[in-house]
Design a protein around this motif. Structure first.
Motif, PDB file in Angstrom:
ATOM      1  N   ALA A  92       0.846  -1.194   0.000  1.00 56.60           N
ATOM      2  CA  ALA A  92       0.000   0.000   0.000  1.00 56.60           C
ATOM      3  C   ALA A  92       0.880   1.241   0.000  1.00 56.60           C
ATOM      4  N   LEU A  93       0.225   2.375  -0.143  1.00 55.32           N
ATOM      5  CA  LEU A  93       0.890   3.661   0.064  1.00 55.32           C
ATOM      6  C   LEU A  93       0.732   3.995   1.545  1.00 55.32           C
ATOM      7  N   TYR A  94       1.846   4.200   2.228  1.00 53.17           N
ATOM      8  CA  TYR A  94       1.833   4.441   3.664  1.00 53.17           C
ATOM      9  C   TYR A  94       1.999   5.936   3.941  1.00 53.17           C
ATOM     10  N   TYR A  95       1.108   6.452   4.803  1.00 54.35           N
ATOM     11  CA  TYR A  95       1.112   7.857   5.155  1.00 54.35           C
ATOM     12  C   TYR A  95       1.362   8.038   6.651  1.00 54.35           C
ATOM     13  N   CYS A  96       2.153   9.045   7.013  1.00 50.44           N
ATOM     14  CA  CYS A  96       2.186   9.455   8.408  1.00 50.44           C
ATOM     15  C   CYS A  96       1.275  10.674   8.561  1.00 50.44           C
ATOM     16  N   ALA A  97       0.772  10.851   9.770  1.00 44.18           N
ATOM     17  CA  ALA A  97      -0.179  11.922  10.021  1.00 44.18           C
ATOM     18  C   ALA A  97      -0.013  12.436  11.444  1.00 44.18           C
ATOM     19  N   LEU A  98      -0.410  13.680  11.648  1.00 50.23           N
ATOM     20  CA  LEU A  98      -0.262  14.346  12.945  1.00 50.23           C
ATOM     21  C   LEU A  98      -1.604  14.917  13.394  1.00 50.23           C
ATOM     22  N   GLN A  99      -1.933  14.686  14.649  1.00 47.38           N
ATOM     23  CA  GLN A  99      -3.138  15.276  15.251  1.00 47.38           C
ATOM     24  C   GLN A  99      -2.742  16.618  15.850  1.00 47.38           C
ATOM     25  N   TYR A 100      -3.275  17.695  15.302  1.00 48.46           N
ATOM     26  CA  TYR A 100      -2.840  19.024  15.720  1.00 48.46           C
ATOM     27  C   TYR A 100      -3.649  19.505  16.918  1.00 48.46           C
ATOM     28  N   ARG A 101      -3.582  18.699  18.000  1.00 46.68           N
ATOM     29  CA  ARG A 101      -4.215  19.056  19.274  1.00 46.68           C
ATOM     30  C   ARG A 101      -3.242  18.629  20.358  1.00 46.68           C
ATOM     31  N   GLN A 102      -2.713  19.589  21.074  1.00 43.01           N
ATOM     32  CA  GLN A 102      -1.643  19.295  22.010  1.00 43.01           C
ATOM     33  C   GLN A 102      -2.089  18.320  23.099  1.00 43.01           C
ATOM     34  N   TYR A 103      -1.269  17.308  23.302  1.00 47.11           N
ATOM     35  CA  TYR A 103      -1.386  16.357  24.408  1.00 47.11           C
ATOM     36  C   TYR A 103      -2.676  15.543  24.382  1.00 47.11           C
ATOM     37  N   ARG A 104      -3.349  15.466  23.235  1.00 45.54           N
ATOM     38  CA  ARG A 104      -4.543  14.635  23.125  1.00 45.54           C
ATOM     39  C   ARG A 104      -4.139  13.196  22.857  1.00 45.54           C
ATOM     40  N   PRO A 105      -4.948  12.235  23.299  1.00 48.91           N
ATOM     41  CA  PRO A 105      -4.629  10.824  23.015  1.00 48.91           C
ATOM     42  C   PRO A 105      -4.669  10.553  21.517  1.00 48.91           C
ATOM     43  N   PRO A 106      -3.896   9.600  21.051  1.00 50.58           N
ATOM     44  CA  PRO A 106      -3.910   9.291  19.619  1.00 50.58           C
ATOM     45  C   PRO A 106      -5.213   8.636  19.208  1.00 50.58           C
TER      46      PRO A 106
END
Length: 126
Positions: A92-106
Motif C-alpha cells: 500500500a501507500l503508507y502515510y504518516c499523520a499528525l493530530q494538531y491538538r496538544q497532548y490529546r490521546p492518539p
C-alpha cells in the motif's frame, strides 16, 4: 504549518522487513500524537498504528499487531514504523499523520488527523 515527509518504502519479499520514517518540521513535534495509515489501490485509507505525544502509549490495527512497531524520537522530530514479517496484503501507500491538538490521546480515525505526508510506497512480493 506542519510538513511531514515519509521515506523508507520500497519493494521487499514476503517475510522481509522495512523501516519507514516520517520527518516533521514547522511546529513542536513532541506535543502531538501521530499515526501511520495505509491505502491500497481502490480501497479506503486504513489505520495502521498510532503513538501518543510522549511515546508511552501505542495502538495497532489487528492486522499488524505483533509484526509492526511504531516509535518516535522527539529530539529528532521523527516518527518510525518498523515492519517485520511483511505479507503481500501489506502492500500500500503508507502515510504518516499528525493530530494538531496538544497532548490529546492518539486516534485511529482518519478524520481526526490534521496534517499528512505525501506517502511512501510499500510493495511486498509473494
Amino acid at each position: 504549518q506542519v510538513l511531514l515527509v515519509e521515506s523508507g518504502g520500497g519493494l521487499v519479499q514476503a517475510g522481509g522487513s522495512l523501516r519507514l520514517s516520517c520527518a516533521a518540521s514547522g511546529r513542536t513535534f513532541s506535543s502531538y500524537a501521530m499515526g501511520w495509515f495505509r491505502q491500497a489501490p481502490g480501497k479506503e485509507r486504513d489505520f495502521v498504528a498510532a503513538i501518543s505525544w510522549s511515546g508511552e502509549r501505542t495502538y495497532y490495527a489487528d492486522s499488524v499487531k505483533g509484526r509492526f512497531t511504531i516509535s518516535r524520537d522527539n529530539a529528532k522530530n521523527t516518527l518510525y514504523l518498523q515492519m517485520n514479517s511483511l505479507e503481500p496484503e501489506d502492500s500500500a501507500l503508507y502515510y504518516c499523520a499528525l493530530q494538531y491538538r496538544q497532548y490529546r490521546p492518539p486516534s485511529t480515525r482518519v478524520y481526526e488527523y490534521d496534517y499528512w505526508g505525501q506517502g511512501t510506497q510499500v510493495t511486498v512480493s509473494s
